[in-house]
Structure formats: structure tokens, C-alpha cells
Scaffold this motif. Sequence first.
Motif, PDB file in Angstrom:
ATOM      1  N   LEU A 154     -70.815   4.872  50.352  1.00  0.00           N
ATOM      2  CA  LEU A 154     -71.725   6.267  49.638  1.00  0.00           C
ATOM      3  C   LEU A 154     -70.485   7.799  49.869  1.00  0.00           C
ATOM      4  O   LEU A 154     -71.193   8.290  48.746  1.00  0.00           O
ATOM      5  N   ASP A 155     -69.943   7.911  50.689  1.00  0.00           N
ATOM      6  CA  ASP A 155     -68.816   8.038  50.968  1.00  0.00           C
ATOM      7  C   ASP A 155     -67.872   7.776  51.627  1.00  0.00           C
ATOM      8  O   ASP A 155     -67.471   6.934  52.119  1.00  0.00           O
ATOM      9  N   ASP A 156     -66.104   8.877  50.950  1.00  0.00           N
ATOM     10  CA  ASP A 156     -65.256   8.418  52.166  1.00  0.00           C
ATOM     11  C   ASP A 156     -66.147   8.370  53.381  1.00  0.00           C
ATOM     12  O   ASP A 156     -66.506   9.365  53.343  1.00  0.00           O
ATOM     13  N   CYS A 157     -65.341   7.344  54.215  1.00  0.00           N
ATOM     14  CA  CYS A 157     -65.352   6.710  55.179  1.00  0.00           C
ATOM     15  C   CYS A 157     -63.336   6.581  56.335  1.00  0.00           C
ATOM     16  O   CYS A 157     -63.157   5.190  55.123  1.00  0.00           O
ATOM     17  N   ASP A 158     -63.302   6.795  57.958  1.00  0.00           N
ATOM     18  CA  ASP A 158     -63.014   6.337  57.572  1.00  0.00           C
ATOM     19  C   ASP A 158     -62.887   6.518  59.269  1.00  0.00           C
ATOM     20  O   ASP A 158     -63.886   7.069  59.856  1.00  0.00           O
ATOM     21  N   ALA A 159     -62.776   6.930  60.312  1.00  0.00           N
ATOM     22  CA  ALA A 159     -62.718   6.598  61.812  1.00  0.00           C
ATOM     23  C   ALA A 159     -63.112   7.880  62.167  1.00  0.00           C
ATOM     24  O   ALA A 159     -63.870   8.052  63.441  1.00  0.00           O
ATOM     25  N   THR A 160     -63.075   9.133  61.619  1.00  0.00           N
ATOM     26  CA  THR A 160     -63.858  10.023  61.971  1.00  0.00           C
ATOM     27  C   THR A 160     -64.775  10.365  61.381  1.00  0.00           C
ATOM     28  O   THR A 160     -65.750  11.704  61.873  1.00  0.00           O
ATOM     29  N   ASN A 161     -65.277   9.506  60.562  1.00  0.00           N
ATOM     30  CA  ASN A 161     -67.273   9.219  60.559  1.00  0.00           C
ATOM     31  C   ASN A 161     -67.760   8.501  61.046  1.00  0.00           C
ATOM     32  O   ASN A 161     -68.655   7.674  59.579  1.00  0.00           O
ATOM     33  N   GLY A 162     -67.254   7.277  61.572  1.00  0.00           N
ATOM     34  CA  GLY A 162     -68.046   6.011  61.878  1.00  0.00           C
ATOM     35  C   GLY A 162     -67.558   5.290  60.671  1.00  0.00           C
ATOM     36  O   GLY A 162     -68.258   4.245  60.638  1.00  0.00           O
ATOM     37  N   ALA A 163     -66.087   4.647  60.330  1.00  0.00           N
ATOM     38  CA  ALA A 163     -65.801   3.003  59.618  1.00  0.00           C
ATOM     39  C   ALA A 163     -66.182   2.603  61.098  1.00  0.00           C
ATOM     40  O   ALA A 163     -66.298   2.437  62.162  1.00  0.00           O
ATOM     41  N   LEU A 164     -65.840   1.094  60.024  1.00  0.00           N
ATOM     42  CA  LEU A 164     -66.385  -0.246  61.164  1.00  0.00           C
ATOM     43  C   LEU A 164     -64.953  -0.184  61.313  1.00  0.00           C
ATOM     44  O   LEU A 164     -64.237  -0.482  61.120  1.00  0.00           O
ATOM     45  N   LYS A 165     -65.093  -0.908  63.101  1.00  0.00           N
ATOM     46  CA  LYS A 165     -64.150  -1.573  63.468  1.00  0.00           C
ATOM     47  C   LYS A 165     -64.843  -2.884  63.923  1.00  0.00           C
ATOM     48  O   LYS A 165     -65.997  -3.051  63.870  1.00  0.00           O
ATOM     49  N   VAL A 166     -63.450  -3.558  63.455  1.00  0.00           N
ATOM     50  CA  VAL A 166     -64.107  -5.528  63.574  1.00  0.00           C
ATOM     51  C   VAL A 166     -62.601  -5.698  64.449  1.00  0.00           C
ATOM     52  O   VAL A 166     -61.421  -5.295  64.002  1.00  0.00           O
ATOM     53  N   VAL A 167     -63.022  -7.488  64.589  1.00  0.00           N
ATOM     54  CA  VAL A 167     -61.900  -7.575  64.866  1.00  0.00           C
ATOM     55  C   VAL A 167     -61.684  -9.392  64.411  1.00  0.00           C
ATOM     56  O   VAL A 167     -62.407  -9.436  64.002  1.00  0.00           O
ATOM     57  N   PRO A 168     -60.430  -9.207  63.461  1.00  0.00           N
ATOM     58  CA  PRO A 168     -59.988 -10.123  62.476  1.00  0.00           C
ATOM     59  C   PRO A 168     -60.483 -11.436  63.704  1.00  0.00           C
ATOM     60  O   PRO A 168     -59.845 -11.998  64.391  1.00  0.00           O
TER      61      PRO A 168
END
Length: 244
Positions: A154-168
Motif C-alpha cells: 500500500l506504499d512504495d517499498c524498498d530497502a530503506t523502509n523494510g522491503a522483504l529480503k528473500v533467498v531465491p
Amino acid sequence: MKSPVLTESAAAQFACDGFAVLPNLYTHHEVAALLQAVENAPVSGPNFRRSQEVFAIRNLVGEVPELWPLLATEGLHTLLGQLFPEGCHLAKAIYFDKPAGSNWLVAWHQDLMINVDQRAALPGFGPWTSKPEGVSVQPPVAVLENVCTIRIQLDDCDATNGALKVVPGSQQRGVIPATEIIHFTATATSCAVPAGGAMLMKPLLLHASNRSTSDRPRRVIHLEFSSMELPAGMQWRERQPAVV
């Protein structure tokens, strides 16, 4: 014929890596309506958690039923038809708000628990947890492999505001013991998603999120869908039909 929401390349990535980003599942107008419905919701009871660092609503559709018709857009119906051609149902819905300035992180983990209506002595189910909001259990891997999570940003999300990190590809490893997770995280990638976009992921995918370092919120609606029915004596606690 409806235009596909999940492109061939995104479908291939989802099948191989366990996640994919769909940048335009909801319009800005639809996102605004979703946020308004959440803002108008009551904030009391065991399914609500509000503090300076987090606001969460569990059993979201049950607590805020007016959200379901807003979520059930043609885009979502088309996507579910691609993911589950034989039909499916909603199994879990949660709202997360990581407010601006929130300083908490989520450690690496897999989503191993499902919400059910009651305990039952069934082979392959366990461990169990009982909380004020209800009973949860770790089911057999086959149940988890059938679930698809759709995280609506519901908001733009990137590494600065808690975007998920995943292990492909980690979803292909089954249930990974907690002591072994560290051996997989070197190949992690961060998943930026714009407002109105969605991230598809499998519950067994290893994922985490860092502390927020910006003043932007990260509000997410987390939906889990399945086409499986649970064994006799147990039901999905939040089950809701999904018309596709």
C-alpha cells in the motif's frame, strides 16, 4: 478472454525462485480505498496490535469485512485463476503497518504455521500453538507447498523502509532447521515493490526484513490462498471463498 496478470516470465520466476513481483495489481484509487477501510476499522480485541512500532490486524477480512469486496478486484480474480485454475479459497489475511521511524527487523524465517479452527489428532500436524486469536499448527509440507502468499503493498517499498529480503529457490529445500538457515542467506536479494504492486511468494521461501531507515511507512496486506481442504476434523480458521 481476460489478459493475464502473471506474465510467462513472472510465472517462471515464481515456479523456480519461489517469488515474483507484480508491479500494478491495484490502482492508486483502489489502494486509497483499501487504506480508508483499514483506517475506519476498530482497533480493539485479540486480533489487533498497535504500538509506536507496529500496527497489525490478524484475521483481517473477518475483522474488517468491507475490505473483501475492495480486495476482490478483476485483477486479483484473474491472478488467482492463473495460480489456481481449479479454484481456491482465502486461508489467512493480515494487515501490517511498519510506521515511519520504526526500528524493528524480522529475522530470517519460513512461514510454517497455518490457522485452523481447533486441535485435532492428525498425523503430520504439529507443533501447535494456542493464542487469544486462535489455534495454529505446522502442517505437512504438502499443505504449505500448495499455499500462495500475495503481499499487496500500500506504499512504495524498498530497502530503506523494510522491503522483504528473500533467498531465491530456498522454498525447494522443504522445512529448513533454524540452525541451518544462516548457510543459505548469502544469496539473498531485496524485493522493491511499488504502491499497488504485489509480491507473490511461497511460504517455505526464506525471507526477512531490515529495520526501516527512512521516514516512509510500509503498509502491507498479506493474503494466503490455497486450493486444499484440510483433513476431516479440522478447518481453515479464516476460510473465505475466492471466486475466480
